[in-house]
Every structure is written in structure tokens, then in C-alpha cells.
Design an enzyme around this catalytic site. Structure first.
Site, PDB file in Angstrom:
ATOM      1  N   ASP A 221       0.877  -1.181   0.000  1.00  0.00           N
ATOM      2  CA  ASP A 221       0.000   0.000   0.000  1.00  0.00           C
ATOM      3  C   ASP A 221       0.908   1.223   0.000  1.00  0.00           C
ATOM      4  OD1 ASP A 221      -2.177   1.723   0.202  1.00  0.00           O
ATOM      5  OD2 ASP A 221      -2.506   1.381   2.347  1.00  0.00           O
ATOM      6  N   CYS A 261      -4.477  -2.042  -2.461  1.00  0.00           N
ATOM      7  CA  CYS A 261      -5.847  -1.515  -2.352  1.00  0.00           C
ATOM      8  C   CYS A 261      -6.115  -0.397  -3.336  1.00  0.00           C
ATOM      9  CB  CYS A 261      -6.113  -1.055  -0.919  1.00  0.00           C
ATOM     10  SG  CYS A 261      -5.165   0.396  -0.423  1.00  0.00           S
ATOM     11  N   ARG A 289     -14.612  -4.802  -4.079  1.00  0.00           N
ATOM     12  CA  ARG A 289     -15.186  -3.870  -3.087  1.00  0.00           C
ATOM     13  C   ARG A 289     -16.709  -3.825  -3.254  1.00  0.00           C
ATOM     14  NH1 ARG A 289     -11.991   0.198  -0.971  1.00  0.00           N
ATOM     15  NH2 ARG A 289     -13.833   0.601   0.309  1.00  0.00           N
TER      16      ARG A 289
HETATM   17  N1   CP Z   1      -8.894   1.479  -1.790  1.00  0.00           N
HETATM   18  C1   CP Z   1      -9.670   2.522  -1.532  1.00  0.00           C
HETATM   19  O1   CP Z   1     -10.303   2.651  -0.472  1.00  0.00           O
HETATM   20  O2   CP Z   1      -9.720   3.432  -2.544  1.00  0.00           O
HETATM   21  P1   CP Z   1     -10.358   4.881  -2.508  1.00  0.00           P
HETATM   22  O3   CP Z   1      -9.486   5.741  -1.638  1.00  0.00           O
HETATM   23  O4   CP Z   1     -10.356   5.338  -3.929  1.00  0.00           O
HETATM   24  O5   CP Z   1     -11.745   4.806  -1.952  1.00  0.00           O
HETATM   25  N1  NVA Z   2      -3.593   3.609   3.477  1.00  0.00           N
HETATM   26  C1  NVA Z   2      -4.214   4.451   2.487  1.00  0.00           C
HETATM   27  C2  NVA Z   2      -5.354   3.728   1.854  1.00  0.00           C
HETATM   28  C3  NVA Z   2      -6.048   4.491   0.762  1.00  0.00           C
HETATM   29  C4  NVA Z   2      -7.243   3.767   0.220  1.00  0.00           C
HETATM   30  C5  NVA Z   2      -4.673   5.740   3.118  1.00  0.00           C
HETATM   31  O1  NVA Z   2      -5.164   5.720   4.259  1.00  0.00           O
HETATM   32  O2  NVA Z   2      -4.538   6.788   2.483  1.00  0.00           O
END
Ligand code: CP
Ligand code: NVA
Length: 307
Positions: A221, A261, A289
Site C-alpha cells: 500500500d 488496495c 469492493r
Molecule cells: N482502496 C480505496 O479505499 O480506494 P479509494 O481511496 O479510492 O476509496
Molecule cells: N492507506 C491508504 C489507503 C487508501 C485507500 C490511506 O489511508 O490513504
């Protein structure tokens, strides 16, 4: 009693199983253009303190496919932005809506909102957890690996919200989770303690190669989550050896799948070769999702339950 989904631990192992089975079914039905209308006329309020592509669109499409509709609520356009308190907002929105999904900076905000709301509240990402993402990841791992039980999972990078939900899910999924983070960016001690107390098989190390060795699922991530932007420079230096490159991936099982993600920062936490490579399942992961969140809304509204 209304149900919330603020942490991945807010559902039982049996409910997780039900969510995955229901999501698989909804996914298949959608391909055949079959749509259940269990949530006809139900309103989903979506409060976003931070940006979103996947969460916003998958929830909006999801509730609509179940017969309901979504309202996108920007806190700055509401009285929240002028100081109306979270508990009062929760009490009022409970009179109009059937379910609320919130993306917040502080985890405490979603906890406080849920405490004063009489309708189900879903955490659409906080600084501590991203439980909807982990539901989608569990569905994706189940699809590609047949089961989550006993799977060796490596999470490479920041001990952030996504990592926390993954660690906490270990006892329910039977996944063996190894996190590799730089020393200053490991998941919190309290999360690890909790994950272990409930029977999770989790460990945190600092060597990404060791974590990836033999892994069947490799997850990464962003190094800079929303809210951490003022630490960008420091983080770039700390994480420079944690990039998911073809060389790092070569230590994984030859069948390993790669997950993220999204949004991805190509060239930082993951290279183009890996995210666009044959082991990457990130687009299915993003699609999932939609299916798991539809199942989740059915569960929280009481339309499905474990017998
Ligand atoms: N992975 C995820 O939650 O993406 P978004 O920030 O685009 O919602
Ligand atoms: N770890 C990231 C996830 C984004 C979907 C954040 O919190 O920005």
C-alpha cells in the site's frame, strides 16, 4: 439491536463466511444482470472527510443495485463544517437515512458517530482501519487461492490502516500474516497484541525479502496515507528499500498473487512491472469492493444472517 462495521472484528467468523459466500453469489448474479432489491428505497449517507474513488463509487453503485440510493455528504457543506457536533449529527441523520458510511481522519469520529446513531454505521477508512478493503481482499484471496486458511501473506510497507485490518483478520481467516516495515513505521503494538490475543498468526519484521519468501499473497500500500502528507520526504527515505519490484517478488511462491488496495504510486511502493504483471490481481481486488460491500449492507440491514 443495530449493527455497525467499524472494525473487521465487528463481524464473527461465521458472518465473514456468509459475507464471502453472499458476495460470490451477488457477483455471479450481476454478470447475469440479476439484481436483488432487498434495500428498496433505503438511503445510504456517505460522509467523506477525505478523497475517494473506489469506496465512494462502489458504495453508491452497490446500494443502487440493491434498490436503494446514496447521498454524498461533504462535511464542509453540512453544519458539521460549522461546528455542529458529531453526536447531534448522528442523531439527526438517523431520522432520515437507513445506513451511514464514513471516511474519517480520526477513528474516534466514526466510533462517536456510531455510538449516537440508531442506524448501522460503516467505516469507509479511518486512520486506524480499512475493514471494507480487507473484506474485498479476503474475497479476492478466496477466489484465487481457493481458501484463506493457512495462506502465507506478506504485507510490505507502512503499518497503516489497511495493514491493521489485515492483521486483525488473521484469526478469522486462518491466514499467516508477516508484515515487513521500516522500524519507525511498524503496526502499533496494541493492534498486534489484539491480533495475537484472539488467535491470529502474525509477525512483524524489517526485512522485506524475508517476509516475501515463500508467500502466496503479497500485499503493499502507499507509503504516505491520507493525513500523513507532511511526512512525505521522511517516509520516501525510510521506505526506499520496501518497493515491490520483480526482484523482491522473485522470493515469493511462483504462484503468488500481488495485491494493492489502490491508489498505487507506481515507481514507489510498487513498480509498473509488478502492478501490470501476470501476478497482479489489483483490478479484481478493486471490483470486489462492490460485491462484498453489497453483502455487508445486506448483513447490517438484517436481510441476510447466519442461521
Ligand atoms: N482502496 C480505496 O479505499 O480506494 P479509494 O481511496 O479510492 O476509496
Ligand atoms: N492507506 C491508504 C489507503 C487508501 C485507500 C490511506 O489511508 O490513504
Amino acid at each position: 439491536m443495530k449493527r455497525d462495521f467499524i472494525s473487521i472484528l465487528d463481524i464473527s467468523p461465521d458472518e465473514l463466511n456468509l459475507l464471502i459466500k453472499t458476495a460470490e453469489c451477488l457477483k455471479k448474479e450481476r454478470k447475469e444482470e440479476i439484481f436483488r432489491r432487498d434495500l428498496a428505497n433505503k438511503a445510504l449517507g456517505m460522509i467523506f472527510e477525505k478523497s475517494s474513488t473506489r469506496t465512494r463509487i462502489s458504495f453508491e453503485v452497490g446500494i443502487q443495485e440493491l434498490g436503494g440510493f446514496a447521498l454524498f455528504l461533504n462535511p464542509d457543506d453540512m453544519q458539521l463544517g460549522r461546528g455542529e457536533e458529531i453526536p447531534d449529527t448522528a442523531r439527526v441523520l438517523s431520522r432520515f437515512l437507513s445506513v451511514v458510511m464514513m471516511r474519517v481522519f480520526s477513528h474516534q469520529t466514526v466510533v462517536d458517530f456510531a455510538l449516537h446513531a440508531s442506524i448501522p454505521v460503516i467505516n469507509g477508512l479511518s486512520d486506524q482501519e480499512h475493514p471494507c478493503q480487507i473484506l474485498a481482499d479476503i474475497l479476492t484471496i478466496t477466489e484465487y487461492c481457493g481458501t484463506t486458511q493457512g495462506k502465507k501473506v506478506a504485507f510490505i510497507g507502512d503499518g497503516n490502516n489497511v495493514c491493521n485490518s489485515l492483521l486483525l483478520s488473521s484469526s478469522m481467516t486462518g491466514m499467516d500474516v508477516t508484515v515487513a516495515s521500516p522500524p519507525d513505521y511498524c503496526p502499533g503494538v496494541s493492534i498486534l497484541k489484539k491480533a495475537r490475543e484472539i488467535g491470529g498468526n502474525v509477525r512483524v519484521i524489517h526485512d522485506p525479502r524475508e517476509a516475501v519468501s515463500g508467500a502466496e499473497v503479497v500485499i503493499t500500500d502507499t507509503w504516505v496515507s491520507m493525513g500523513d502528507e507532511n511526512e512525505t520526504e521522511k517516509r520516501m527515505a525510510a521506505f526506499s528499500s520496501f518497493s515491490l519490484t520483480p526482484e523482491l517478488l522473485s522470493y515469493a511462491s511462483p504462484q503468488a498473487i500481488v495485491m494493492h488496495c489502490l491508489p498505487a504510486h507506481r515507481g514507489r511502493e510498487i513498480t509498473n512491472e509488478v502492478i501490470d504483471g501476470e501476478r497482479s490481481v489489483v483490478w479484481d481486488e478493486a471490483e470486489n469492493r462492490l460485491h462484498v460491500q453489497k453483502a455487508l449492507m445486506l448483513l447490517l440491514s438484517g436481510a441476510i444472517s447466519v442461521s
